[in-house]
Design a protein around this motif. Structure first.
Motif, PDB file in Angstrom:
ATOM      1  N   SER A 134       0.826  -1.202   0.000  1.00 29.28           N
ATOM      2  CA  SER A 134       0.000   0.000   0.000  1.00 29.28           C
ATOM      3  C   SER A 134       0.866   1.261   0.000  1.00 29.28           C
ATOM      4  O   SER A 134       0.612   2.201  -0.749  1.00 29.28           O
ATOM      5  CB  SER A 134      -0.917  -0.003   1.223  1.00 29.28           C
ATOM      6  OG  SER A 134      -1.762   1.121   1.229  1.00 29.28           O
ATOM      7  N   SER A 138       1.293   3.951  -3.081  1.00 28.39           N
ATOM      8  CA  SER A 138       1.021   5.362  -2.817  1.00 28.39           C
ATOM      9  C   SER A 138       2.185   6.242  -3.258  1.00 28.39           C
ATOM     10  O   SER A 138       2.001   7.300  -3.859  1.00 28.39           O
ATOM     11  CB  SER A 138       0.737   5.569  -1.328  1.00 28.39           C
ATOM     12  OG  SER A 138       0.473   6.910  -1.035  1.00 28.39           O
ATOM     13  N   PRO A 277      -2.814  -3.830   7.868  1.00 24.50           N
ATOM     14  CA  PRO A 277      -3.704  -3.130   6.923  1.00 24.50           C
ATOM     15  C   PRO A 277      -5.128  -2.971   7.441  1.00 24.50           C
ATOM     16  O   PRO A 277      -5.978  -2.441   6.735  1.00 24.50           O
ATOM     17  CB  PRO A 277      -3.686  -4.050   5.695  1.00 24.50           C
ATOM     18  CG  PRO A 277      -3.490  -5.414   6.266  1.00 24.50           C
ATOM     19  CD  PRO A 277      -2.570  -5.232   7.443  1.00 24.50           C
ATOM     20  N   ASN A 457      -6.977  -4.495   0.562  1.00 26.78           N
ATOM     21  CA  ASN A 457      -8.022  -3.476   0.605  1.00 26.78           C
ATOM     22  C   ASN A 457      -8.520  -3.263   2.032  1.00 26.78           C
ATOM     23  O   ASN A 457      -9.663  -2.876   2.251  1.00 26.78           O
ATOM     24  CB  ASN A 457      -9.187  -3.883  -0.305  1.00 26.78           C
ATOM     25  CG  ASN A 457     -10.220  -2.783  -0.450  1.00 26.78           C
ATOM     26  OD1 ASN A 457      -9.898  -1.601  -0.506  1.00 26.78           O
ATOM     27  ND2 ASN A 457     -11.483  -3.172  -0.503  1.00 26.78           N
ATOM     28  N   GLN A 461      -5.608   0.796   5.189  1.00 24.57           N
ATOM     29  CA  GLN A 461      -4.645   1.041   4.117  1.00 24.57           C
ATOM     30  C   GLN A 461      -4.683   2.495   3.636  1.00 24.57           C
ATOM     31  O   GLN A 461      -5.592   3.262   3.960  1.00 24.57           O
ATOM     32  CB  GLN A 461      -4.934   0.098   2.942  1.00 24.57           C
ATOM     33  CG  GLN A 461      -4.706  -1.377   3.245  1.00 24.57           C
ATOM     34  CD  GLN A 461      -3.246  -1.764   3.221  1.00 24.57           C
ATOM     35  OE1 GLN A 461      -2.464  -1.346   4.071  1.00 24.57           O
ATOM     36  NE2 GLN A 461      -2.873  -2.590   2.255  1.00 24.57           N
ATOM     37  N   THR A 483      -7.383  -0.781  -5.706  1.00 19.13           N
ATOM     38  CA  THR A 483      -7.092  -2.080  -5.095  1.00 19.13           C
ATOM     39  C   THR A 483      -6.281  -2.953  -6.045  1.00 19.13           C
ATOM     40  O   THR A 483      -5.347  -3.654  -5.631  1.00 19.13           O
ATOM     41  CB  THR A 483      -8.403  -2.798  -4.712  1.00 19.13           C
ATOM     42  OG1 THR A 483      -9.143  -1.979  -3.799  1.00 19.13           O
ATOM     43  CG2 THR A 483      -8.120  -4.131  -4.050  1.00 19.13           C
ATOM     44  N   VAL A 486      -2.635  -1.763  -5.952  1.00 17.96           N
ATOM     45  CA  VAL A 486      -1.938  -2.242  -4.752  1.00 17.96           C
ATOM     46  C   VAL A 486      -1.643  -3.733  -4.884  1.00 17.96           C
ATOM     47  O   VAL A 486      -0.570  -4.202  -4.507  1.00 17.96           O
ATOM     48  CB  VAL A 486      -2.774  -1.957  -3.485  1.00 17.96           C
ATOM     49  CG1 VAL A 486      -2.066  -2.491  -2.246  1.00 17.96           C
ATOM     50  CG2 VAL A 486      -3.038  -0.466  -3.331  1.00 17.96           C
TER      51      VAL A 486
END
Length: 532
Positions: A134, A138, A277, A457, A461, A483, A486
């Motif tokens: 995650s 990002s 997460p 997910n 996260q 999702t 990731v």
């Protein structure tokens, strides 16, 4: 999220929609100055009126009250409100949750650094691979980054930050603990399968009223959201849930017991933090099953989410997009780093069983996968070439699919859904009907996760950032495209090296407890007694 109108099960309460107990107290805005004697005993000082548009107004009662009313704002229920409510968790758990935050970790690290040399605890932090994926996604999606960052690079950069800036002594990922959990998971499945086979041969399948002989299908136990839901709404499902600990709690056992022995430290002389997460992992760490009464310490002292870790990074001014010296060099920690695995990004519990059966089968087995309704529910079949089915399993993510699974397990096992662990649904009649219809091979294992899309997910996260189909702002949790991104990043790291046999033998020889137990929780909320 919308659900099928055909889903008419038990009280779905706060796991799907707010229950009657999910009430947030509101301050009385309009307090009239009325003599107590002028109001009837037991009467309220104000009442709530609803206008034609559905708006709520607080109207004062009694002598001297104004004729108008004050429009009330819609109540906002936050995570803290939910965790403090008795509808989902107990009051004791809500107190423990207040200790599960990144502020608590920072406070401990600060106070621990001021202790005398001999009184300091060893701070250890373990990070889930989904968290690394995650964060990496990002970073890669941000405007300042032009290349894809891998989970391994993210782990190496975090290790430098956590050691140099925060003072952690050791930084691990949880993939080795996951491998231990998978080995134990497969072992437990084989034990259950053998017991179920013996039961079937003796003709006493699922006839015990206490539910102790309900072995299959075995349901995964790594998701605390699913466990919490089952304990508080579907106690009849508990005998089917695997007793193997989740990777988080296996890691806690490794750190506090096995590593502690190597370091010459007692469990209470180690402070163990996990980055996960999911918010429900905070509840899992707070369970009494994972508390060492002898040393008055938990296997995992504190759990923070991916988002909370990101807050700490931002507050400290650390940029994960900037490489650190030697981040691609071979680094030796006490445990192997980012162990790869086939299957799903939620632990691959189903695939671990499938791979074991294929490796140990005397005949070649073929795997077929069938998607049911959506990608979050799939059924897997192993069969001999041009022969019978030898194993059938399923992957079930999200409560939308979970409700159907609960109903299916109850129907096939003769258990009354929603009536507790001892409830029966005319078991003999159900089984007789099944045999008459010739249903074929039943599902023996289900990999269950509460979040749609699985652990990548999770609710804790990172939210979608940067461009792409998910947009720039106001992105809802569970965005499918984000999702998928990731998920893609998750598979960029992971070595396929075989686990060191000597290390496994050493750990097996210590006799670490890798299993736990569950219990049905009776609700203390009576709908008719709720004060609205």
């Amino acid at each position: 999220m919308t659900f099928s109108g055909a889903l008419v099960l038990t009280d779905l309460n706060d796991f799907i929609t707010p229950s009657q107990a999910c009430i947030k107290p509101v301050e009385e805005i309009n307090k009239p100055e009325v003599a107590r004697k002028e109001i009837e005993p037991g009467a309220a000082a104000s009442e709530i009126m609803i206008d034609g548009s559905g708006g709520y107004y607080e109207v004062s009662q009694g002598v001297g009250a104004s004729g108008g009313g004050k429009r009330l704002e819609q109540a906002q229920i936050s995570l803290n409100d939910c965790l403090a409510c008795s509808g989902c968790i107990t009051s004791a758990e809500s107190v423990l949750i207040t200790l599960q935050s990144h502020e608590e970790v920072l406070n401990f690290l600060e106070s621990n650094s001021k202790e005398e040399e001999g009184k300091r605890k060893i701070p250890v932090i373990s990070i889930a691979p989904q968290v690394l994926a995650s964060l990496a996604a990002s970073i890669s999606a941000s405007a300042s980054s032009s290349t894809t960052i891998t989970p391994q690079q993210t782990l190496r950069r975090l290790r430098v930050f956590l050691k140099q800036n925060l003072g952690f002594a050791h930084v691990f990922d949880t993939t080795f603990a996951r491998e231990l959990a998978l080995r134990e998971h497969v072992k437990e499945f084989l034990e259950r399968r053998e017991k179920a086979r013996r039961q079937a041969e003796s003709g006493k399948e699922n006839q015990e009223p206490d539910g102790k002989n309900q072995y299959l299908p075995m349901l995964a136990s790594a998701c605390p959201g699913w466990i919490c839901y089952a304990e508080k709404t579907h106690g009849e499902m508990l005998p089917f849930i695997a007793n193997t600990k989740s990777p988080q709690q296996v890691m806690g056992t490794l750190v506090k017991e096995w590593m502690g022995t190597k370091w010459g430290k007692r469990p209470d002389e180690i402070y163990h933090v996990c980055v996960m997460p999911c918010y429900d992992k905070k509840l899992e760490a707070s369970r009494s099953d994972f508390y060492n009464e002898i040393y008055a310490t938990r296997d995992v002292d504190c759990v923070v989410t991916t988002g909370e870790l990101d807050v700490v990074l931002r507050d400290k001014g650390w940029d994960l997009s900037i490489p650190v010296d030697g981040e691609m060099d071979i680094q030796h920690e006490l445990l192997p780093e980012l162990i790869g695995h086939p299957g799903t990004s939620s632990g691959s519990y189903l695939h671990a069983i499938i791979n074991h059966l294929k490796k140990t089968s005397e005949k070649p087995l073929e795997l077929s996968v069938k998607q049911i309704r959506n990608a979050d529910y799939e059924e897997y079949e192993l069969r001999e070439e041009s022969g019978p089915v030898v194993f059938k399993g399923a992957k079930c993510y999200g409560f939308r699919n979970l409700q159907n699974v609960v109903r299916k397990v109850g129907r096939e096992s003769g258990v009354r859904v929603g009536m507790g662990a001892a409830g029966k649904l005319g078991g003999r009649m159900v089984r007789k009907k099944d045999k008459e219809e010739g249903q074929g091979h039943k599902i023996e294992y289900i990999e269950v996760m509460a979040c749609p899309g699985g652990c990548v997910n999770g609710g804790g996260q990172m939210k979608a950032v940067g461009g792409g189909e998910w947009g720039e702002a106001e992105v809802r949790w569970g965005n499918r495209e984000w999702t998928k991104r990731v998920e893609t990043v998750y598979w960029l790291s992971g070595n396929d090296e075989q686990l060191d046999p000597e290390l496994l033998r050493e750990i097996d020889g210590t006799g670490l407890g890798l299993r736990t137990s569950y219990r049905a929780v009776e609700s203390n909320v009576v709908g008719l007694a709720v004060k609205w």
